[in-house]
Design a protein around this motif. Structure first.
Motif, PDB file in Angstrom:
ATOM      1  N   LEU A 200      -1.475  42.248 -24.059  1.00 51.86           N
ATOM      2  CA  LEU A 200      -2.054  41.009 -24.567  1.00 51.86           C
ATOM      3  C   LEU A 200      -3.347  41.296 -25.327  1.00 51.86           C
ATOM      4  O   LEU A 200      -3.602  40.735 -26.400  1.00 51.86           O
ATOM      5  CB  LEU A 200      -2.308  40.049 -23.397  1.00 51.86           C
ATOM      6  N   THR A 201      -4.176  42.187 -24.778  1.00 51.60           N
ATOM      7  CA  THR A 201      -5.443  42.550 -25.425  1.00 51.60           C
ATOM      8  C   THR A 201      -5.202  43.223 -26.769  1.00 51.60           C
ATOM      9  O   THR A 201      -5.891  42.929 -27.764  1.00 51.60           O
ATOM     10  CB  THR A 201      -6.258  43.470 -24.503  1.00 51.60           C
ATOM     11  N   MET A 202      -4.224  44.119 -26.829  1.00 46.14           N
ATOM     12  CA  MET A 202      -3.927  44.798 -28.090  1.00 46.14           C
ATOM     13  C   MET A 202      -3.445  43.802 -29.144  1.00 46.14           C
ATOM     14  O   MET A 202      -3.774  43.929 -30.325  1.00 46.14           O
ATOM     15  CB  MET A 202      -2.878  45.888 -27.861  1.00 46.14           C
ATOM     16  N   ASN A 203      -2.653  42.797 -28.729  1.00 51.69           N
ATOM     17  CA  ASN A 203      -2.203  41.753 -29.661  1.00 51.69           C
ATOM     18  C   ASN A 203      -3.389  40.954 -30.204  1.00 51.69           C
ATOM     19  O   ASN A 203      -3.434  40.591 -31.383  1.00 51.69           O
ATOM     20  CB  ASN A 203      -1.224  40.812 -28.975  1.00 51.69           C
ATOM     21  N   ILE A 204      -4.361  40.688 -29.321  1.00 54.11           N
ATOM     22  CA  ILE A 204      -5.556  39.959 -29.756  1.00 54.11           C
ATOM     23  C   ILE A 204      -6.372  40.810 -30.720  1.00 54.11           C
ATOM     24  O   ILE A 204      -6.924  40.303 -31.708  1.00 54.11           O
ATOM     25  CB  ILE A 204      -6.403  39.542 -28.533  1.00 54.11           C
ATOM     26  N   PHE A 205      -6.464  42.108 -30.464  1.00 53.42           N
ATOM     27  CA  PHE A 205      -7.152  43.011 -31.401  1.00 53.42           C
ATOM     28  C   PHE A 205      -6.550  42.891 -32.798  1.00 53.42           C
ATOM     29  O   PHE A 205      -7.272  42.865 -33.802  1.00 53.42           O
ATOM     30  CB  PHE A 205      -7.047  44.455 -30.916  1.00 53.42           C
ATOM     31  N   GLU A 206      -5.229  42.838 -32.866  1.00 55.14           N
ATOM     32  CA  GLU A 206      -4.557  42.726 -34.169  1.00 55.14           C
ATOM     33  C   GLU A 206      -4.893  41.400 -34.856  1.00 55.14           C
ATOM     34  O   GLU A 206      -5.114  41.345 -36.065  1.00 55.14           O
ATOM     35  CB  GLU A 206      -3.049  42.854 -33.994  1.00 55.14           C
ATOM     36  N   ARG A 207      -4.948  40.332 -34.080  1.00 56.99           N
ATOM     37  CA  ARG A 207      -5.241  39.007 -34.636  1.00 56.99           C
ATOM     38  C   ARG A 207      -6.687  38.918 -35.144  1.00 56.99           C
ATOM     39  O   ARG A 207      -6.978  38.174 -36.086  1.00 56.99           O
ATOM     40  CB  ARG A 207      -4.992  37.930 -33.587  1.00 56.99           C
ATOM     41  N   LEU A 208      -7.586  39.657 -34.500  1.00 53.51           N
ATOM     42  CA  LEU A 208      -9.002  39.610 -34.869  1.00 53.51           C
ATOM     43  C   LEU A 208      -9.412  40.779 -35.754  1.00 53.51           C
ATOM     44  O   LEU A 208     -10.601  41.015 -35.964  1.00 53.51           O
ATOM     45  CB  LEU A 208      -9.869  39.587 -33.601  1.00 53.51           C
ATOM     46  N   GLU A 209      -8.439  41.506 -36.252  1.00 58.88           N
ATOM     47  CA  GLU A 209      -8.732  42.717 -37.036  1.00 58.88           C
ATOM     48  C   GLU A 209      -9.575  42.411 -38.269  1.00 58.88           C
ATOM     49  O   GLU A 209     -10.500  43.153 -38.607  1.00 58.88           O
ATOM     50  CB  GLU A 209      -7.421  43.390 -37.441  1.00 58.88           C
ATOM     51  N   ASN A 210      -9.270  41.309 -38.959  1.00 64.09           N
ATOM     52  CA  ASN A 210     -10.016  40.973 -40.169  1.00 64.09           C
ATOM     53  C   ASN A 210     -11.480  40.656 -39.857  1.00 64.09           C
ATOM     54  O   ASN A 210     -12.390  41.084 -40.577  1.00 64.09           O
ATOM     55  CB  ASN A 210      -9.365  39.782 -40.874  1.00 64.09           C
ATOM     56  N   ILE A 211     -11.715  39.882 -38.772  1.00 67.13           N
ATOM     57  CA  ILE A 211     -13.088  39.545 -38.394  1.00 67.13           C
ATOM     58  C   ILE A 211     -13.854  40.813 -38.023  1.00 67.13           C
ATOM     59  O   ILE A 211     -15.015  41.001 -38.415  1.00 67.13           O
ATOM     60  CB  ILE A 211     -13.094  38.550 -37.214  1.00 67.13           C
ATOM     61  N   ALA A 212     -13.195  41.701 -37.265  1.00 69.24           N
ATOM     62  CA  ALA A 212     -13.846  42.949 -36.858  1.00 69.24           C
ATOM     63  C   ALA A 212     -14.140  43.828 -38.067  1.00 69.24           C
ATOM     64  O   ALA A 212     -15.199  44.461 -38.149  1.00 69.24           O
ATOM     65  CB  ALA A 212     -12.963  43.685 -35.854  1.00 69.24           C
ATOM     66  N   SER A 213     -13.224  43.869 -39.043  1.00 72.91           N
ATOM     67  CA  SER A 213     -13.423  44.697 -40.242  1.00 72.91           C
ATOM     68  C   SER A 213     -14.593  44.184 -41.067  1.00 72.91           C
ATOM     69  O   SER A 213     -15.380  44.975 -41.614  1.00 72.91           O
ATOM     70  CB  SER A 213     -12.151  44.710 -41.087  1.00 72.91           C
ATOM     71  N   ASP A 214     -14.711  42.854 -41.167  1.00 73.58           N
ATOM     72  CA  ASP A 214     -15.821  42.271 -41.940  1.00 73.58           C
ATOM     73  C   ASP A 214     -17.172  42.679 -41.373  1.00 73.58           C
ATOM     74  O   ASP A 214     -18.150  42.825 -42.127  1.00 73.58           O
ATOM     75  CB  ASP A 214     -15.705  40.742 -41.966  1.00 73.58           C
ATOM     76  N   ARG A 215     -17.245  42.865 -40.055  1.00 74.97           N
ATOM     77  CA  ARG A 215     -18.518  43.243 -39.429  1.00 74.97           C
ATOM     78  C   ARG A 215     -18.547  44.724 -39.039  1.00 74.97           C
ATOM     79  O   ARG A 215     -19.475  45.167 -38.384  1.00 74.97           O
ATOM     80  CB  ARG A 215     -18.776  42.374 -38.195  1.00 74.97           C
ATOM     81  N   ASN A 216     -17.493  45.443 -39.455  1.00 74.38           N
ATOM     82  CA  ASN A 216     -17.416  46.879 -39.182  1.00 74.38           C
ATOM     83  C   ASN A 216     -17.535  47.170 -37.673  1.00 74.38           C
ATOM     84  O   ASN A 216     -18.231  48.098 -37.247  1.00 74.38           O
ATOM     85  CB  ASN A 216     -18.511  47.634 -39.946  1.00 74.38           C
ATOM     86  N   VAL A 217     -16.837  46.366 -36.881  1.00 82.34           N
ATOM     87  CA  VAL A 217     -16.879  46.498 -35.415  1.00 82.34           C
ATOM     88  C   VAL A 217     -15.628  47.245 -34.946  1.00 82.34           C
ATOM     89  O   VAL A 217     -14.504  46.940 -35.370  1.00 82.34           O
ATOM     90  CB  VAL A 217     -16.953  45.110 -34.735  1.00 82.34           C
ATOM     91  N   ILE A 246     -13.467  38.277 -26.566  1.00 79.85           N
ATOM     92  CA  ILE A 246     -13.443  39.347 -27.565  1.00 79.85           C
ATOM     93  C   ILE A 246     -14.003  38.847 -28.897  1.00 79.85           C
ATOM     94  O   ILE A 246     -14.791  39.536 -29.556  1.00 79.85           O
ATOM     95  CB  ILE A 246     -12.009  39.891 -27.740  1.00 79.85           C
ATOM     96  N   GLU A 247     -13.612  37.633 -29.291  1.00 80.62           N
ATOM     97  CA  GLU A 247     -14.114  37.095 -30.555  1.00 80.62           C
ATOM     98  C   GLU A 247     -15.620  36.882 -30.511  1.00 80.62           C
ATOM     99  O   GLU A 247     -16.335  37.171 -31.477  1.00 80.62           O
ATOM    100  CB  GLU A 247     -13.395  35.786 -30.883  1.00 80.62           C
ATOM    101  N   ASN A 248     -16.129  36.383 -29.379  1.00 85.59           N
ATOM    102  CA  ASN A 248     -17.575  36.225 -29.246  1.00 85.59           C
ATOM    103  C   ASN A 248     -18.287  37.566 -29.320  1.00 85.59           C
ATOM    104  O   ASN A 248     -19.359  37.690 -29.920  1.00 85.59           O
ATOM    105  CB  ASN A 248     -17.908  35.544 -27.913  1.00 85.59           C
ATOM    106  N   ALA A 249     -17.705  38.590 -28.683  1.00 84.53           N
ATOM    107  CA  ALA A 249     -18.316  39.919 -28.706  1.00 84.53           C
ATOM    108  C   ALA A 249     -18.389  40.457 -30.130  1.00 84.53           C
ATOM    109  O   ALA A 249     -19.369  41.112 -30.515  1.00 84.53           O
ATOM    110  CB  ALA A 249     -17.524  40.878 -27.817  1.00 84.53           C
ATOM    111  N   ILE A 250     -17.354  40.179 -30.932  1.00 84.31           N
ATOM    112  CA  ILE A 250     -17.356  40.623 -32.332  1.00 84.31           C
ATOM    113  C   ILE A 250     -18.394  39.851 -33.142  1.00 84.31           C
ATOM    114  O   ILE A 250     -19.189  40.433 -33.891  1.00 84.31           O
ATOM    115  CB  ILE A 250     -15.957  40.434 -32.967  1.00 84.31           C
ATOM    116  N   LYS A 251     -18.425  38.542 -32.978  1.00 89.14           N
ATOM    117  CA  LYS A 251     -19.302  37.695 -33.783  1.00 89.14           C
ATOM    118  C   LYS A 251     -20.780  37.895 -33.466  1.00 89.14           C
ATOM    119  O   LYS A 251     -21.618  37.939 -34.365  1.00 89.14           O
ATOM    120  CB  LYS A 251     -18.945  36.216 -33.568  1.00 89.14           C
ATOM    121  N   TYR A 252     -21.104  38.016 -32.168  1.00 91.05           N
ATOM    122  CA  TYR A 252     -22.500  38.019 -31.778  1.00 91.05           C
ATOM    123  C   TYR A 252     -23.029  39.413 -31.428  1.00 91.05           C
ATOM    124  O   TYR A 252     -24.192  39.559 -31.059  1.00 91.05           O
ATOM    125  CB  TYR A 252     -22.709  37.054 -30.604  1.00 91.05           C
ATOM    126  N   GLY A 253     -22.163  40.419 -31.535  1.00 90.32           N
ATOM    127  CA  GLY A 253     -22.630  41.784 -31.363  1.00 90.32           C
ATOM    128  C   GLY A 253     -23.248  42.295 -32.657  1.00 90.32           C
ATOM    129  O   GLY A 253     -23.363  41.584 -33.647  1.00 90.32           O
TER     130      GLY A 253
END
Length: 363
Positions: A200-217, A246-253
């Protein structure tokens, strides 16, 4: 020893009679008959006078006070029955203790009501503010179009898109409020089943890949050698929890930082933690981050979207799984959210997760 009105009257009458008789015994010419008559008269007179004073003016008034307390008290106050009051060694102390207990509990109720009233006012103010922003924005775009901007094709399309985005944000807010309300009232029941939370976590990583890439996370799961982690949970709700954290960690990290999801297995439970290496949460905010609409940095939170209800929903979902969520944070060291779920040991667990239906963008 029981201090009933009759007992008190007898003791005081005897003492008064004794003092009177002793005093007269030193008077010259006083006979034994006179002393006897004086003693009996003083005893009887004092007895009835003291009995009336203590019983009518003191004990009856105290009993009235005690009956009033019993009318006001709640059943769980565990007070002594009223009929036993006169048998107490110190009835005034007893009534004082009862009043103290009653007033203390009432004061606690008053303090709790004040907190609830403050929370209600803050909540109404927050809800009004959250609704006002997208409504006024969409209203402004639409009225601008109606006032003549509709003739410009480029302006029309751009304003309609902005109005639609604000209405979408309003729709997400309403849905989150509905979910939170259902959680708090217990209308939503958990459908527990075996869930591979690592997959489930790996699937969420895939869904949030674009947000993580934008912040180089960088997104990572630990330990590396785990192929699957089975827990007993409600799939949709636990996905909502993981997506939010996970999304909060990406956005606010920090930009260029890391988000690590760590699974620590024991015999009966799996501890799930979501950690970032961002700026952290100040200590004074830690106790309030799970409140509805509470934001540590309101300006940054607004810029990065979200309804401000995500962590409140997360808390209720985790509580519905009969566990609790914890948060640890240090300035410039990062923040870690963690919770435990019951472990599932089975060879017949489903190999794949159903389609994900949880909305993204929960703050």
């Amino acid at each position: 020893m029981s201090l009933s009105p009759r007992f008190i009257a007898i003791i005081l009458a005897f003492l008064i009679s004794l003092l009177t008789t002793t005093f007269l015994a030193f008077v010259e010419g006083t006979t034994r008959s006179m002393l006897f008559v004086t003693s009996i008269s003083a005893f009887i007179t004092s007895f009835f006078l003291v009995l009336y004073t203590v019983d009518i003016l003191v004990f009856r008034e105290v009993n009235k006070m005690y009956r009033t307390i019993h009318k006001l008290k709640m059943k769980d106050f565990n007070m002594t029955p009223r009929k036993k009051l006169i048998h107490e060694s110190n009835p005034m102390k007893t009534i004082n203790d009862e009043i103290f207990v009653y007033v203390t509990k009432k004061q606690k109720e008053i303090d709790e009501l004040k907190k609830l009233e403050l929370f209600r006012r803050e909540f109404l103010a927050d809800v009004s503010h959250e609704f006002k922003t997208p409504i006024f924005a969409a209203q402004g775009f639409i009225h601008t179009l109606l006032d003549g901007a509709m003739d410009d094709e480029n302006v029309r399309e751009r304003f309609l898109i902005k109005a639609a985005n604000n209405l979408d944000s309003l729709d997400v807010l309403v849905k989150d409020l509905l979910v939170l309300s259902q959680m708090e009232t217990g209308d939503i029941k958990m459908n527990l089943m075996p869930v591979d939370i690592r997959l489930l976590t790996m699937n969420i990583f895939e869904r949030l890949e674009n947000i993580a890439s934008d912040r180089n996370v960088t997104l990572k799961v630990k330990p590396d050698d785990l192929s699957e982690v089975w827990v007993n949970a409600d799939l949709d709700r636990i996905e909502q929890v993981m997506l939010n954290l996970i999304e909060n960690a990406i956005k606010y990290g920090n930009e260029g930082g890391k988000v690590i999801v760590h699974f620590n297995e024991s015999k009966k439970q799996v501890e799930v933690s979501v950690r970032d290496n961002g700026p952290g949460i100040p200590q004074e905010h830690l106790n309030r981050i799970f409140e509805r609409f509470y934001r540590v940095d309101k300006s940054r939170s607004k810029e990065r979207g979200g309804t401000g209800l995500g962590l409140a929903i997360v808390k209720h979902i985790i509580n519905a799984h009969d566990t609790k969520i914890a948060v640890m944070s240090k300035p410039d060291k990062g923040t870690t959210f963690s919770f435990k779920l019951d472990k599932v040991v089975t060879n017949n667990a489903p190999a794949e997760l159903p389609e994900q239906t949880v909305q993204e963008g929960i703050d």
